[in-house]
Design an enzyme around this catalytic site. Structure first.
Site, short mmCIF file in Angstrom:
data_model
loop_
_atom_site.label_atom_id
_atom_site.label_comp_id
_atom_site.label_asym_id
_atom_site.label_seq_id
_atom_site.Cartn_x
_atom_site.Cartn_y
_atom_site.Cartn_z
N LYS A 4 -3.72 -4.72 15.62
CA LYS A 4 -3.26 -4.12 14.37
C LYS A 4 -3.68 -2.65 14.32
CE LYS A 4 -1.94 -3.92 9.98
NZ LYS A 4 -0.53 -4.03 9.57
N LYS A 20 5.84 -10.58 5.67
CA LYS A 20 6.52 -10.84 4.41
C LYS A 20 7.46 -12.02 4.57
CE LYS A 20 6.24 -6.04 2.85
NZ LYS A 20 5.18 -5.70 3.79
N GLY A 47 0.82 -1.21 0.00
CA GLY A 47 0.00 0.00 0.00
C GLY A 47 0.85 1.25 0.00
N ASN A 48 1.98 1.21 0.72
CA ASN A 48 2.87 2.37 0.77
C ASN A 48 3.69 2.51 -0.50
OD1 ASN A 48 2.18 3.41 3.35
ND2 ASN A 48 3.29 1.73 4.29
N LYS A 77 -1.98 -8.48 3.79
CA LYS A 77 -2.00 -8.74 2.35
C LYS A 77 -0.89 -9.68 1.92
CE LYS A 77 1.30 -6.04 0.49
NZ LYS A 77 2.61 -6.42 0.04
#
Length: 296
Positions: free
Chosen positions: A149, A294, A31-32, A232
């Site tokens: 979160k 990740k 997103g960033n 994600k």
């Protein structure tokens, strides 16, 4: 970091002259990585960053790869939450799964438009489609009992109390203020991956599971949305498996994962193995809300 440098890992796939004909590649854009270098998430900044990234994606498609895309949505959902909060006295705030669905569609349309333009410029037009996707999570996931979160912006304590009265969970983050926290349950399945697969098999470039997908649980045999966000990157690996992808690219806005981040012994990771990553993760080298998923 410039948008072009953020896309370097996308560009690197197939750089060694390997044939990409028919290879299935899933690219996960952070997103960033879809905002300006200063983090600005204005519509113009998002569109410009996506335009640059899609030029590199188009090169892979033109080389014969079957490409699927997924993306983060943190800044985009953050903007929606601010609108929720500022307008709470006028219109009811919408739940997080609605925010996730809305941002899937918005970012998906921007990707579709930019990628179609880039493919046309290369003389390699392809249809591009977005599937607004649901992700199954467990209603008994421990994340629902202890939301952790952070989402949205920081607010002073009095504002946080006003939002908490609407049923939200807010926690203090030191001098920066208070921030809303939500559950981030483990994704179990990408429910609409079948539709994405059909489109991919038909020659489309497919955008799916944006923002991890809109989270849903099974209740009494039916599906219902829940107040949560799905990571994600964890959703991306599920989608990659469901689509039969041979390569998963996680494109973000940093150069490397780093062992010992923030310490004098910091070491960038370039080539690595699953065993090394597991050992480093167990030793606490990767933050839960950023590099941790990740690496996982």
């Amino acid at each position: 970091m410039s948008a072009a440098r953020r896309a370097a890992s996308v560009r690197a796939v197939g750089r060694n002259g390997d044939s990409l004909d028919g290879e299935r590649i899933l690219i996960a854009l952070g997103g960033n990585a879809m905002t300006a270098p200063d983090g600005s998430a204005t519509p113009a900044a998002q569109a410009a960053a996506i335009e640059v990234a899609m030029r590199h994606v188009a090169e892979l498609v033109a080389a014969g790869a079957r490409v699927a895309l997924t993306h983060g949505n943190g800044p985009q959902v953050g903007n929606l939450l601010i609108k929720n909060q500022l307008a709470a006295a006028v219109v009811p705030p919408v739940p997080l799964d609605w925010c996730g669905a809305q941002t899937q569609a918005t970012v998906g349309v921007m990707i579709m438009n930019a990628l179609e333009r880039a493919l046309a410029a290369l003389g390699a037009p392809r249809p591009v489609s977005t599937v607004v996707t649901r992700t199954l999570v467990d209603a008994a996931d421990p994340g629902f009992a202890d939301p952790a979160k952070p989402v949205g912006r920081y607010f002073p304590a009095d504002e946080a109390r006003r939002f908490a009265a609407l049923g939200e969970v807010w926690r203090p983050f030191g001098d920066r203020g208070w921030r809303r926290v939500v559950a981030s349950p483990e994704p179990l399945d990408i429910l609409d991956a079948g539709a994405a697969m059909l489109l991919l098999d038909a020659g489309h470039v497919v955008v799916a599971a944006g923002g991890g997908g809109a989270p849903v649980v099974r209740a009494g045999g039916a599906l219902r949305g829940v107040e949560a966000v799905v990571d994600k990157d964890l959703a991306a690996q599920l989608l990659a498996c469901r689509l039969g992808a041979s390569t998963l690219v996680i494109a973000t806005d940093v150069e490397h994962a780093v062992a010992g981040f923030g310490t004098p012994a910091a070491r960038p990771l370039r080539r690595t193995t699953a065993a090394e990553l597991a050992r480093l993760a167990a030793a606490g080298h990767f933050a839960a809300g950023s590099m941790g998923p990740k690496v996982e």
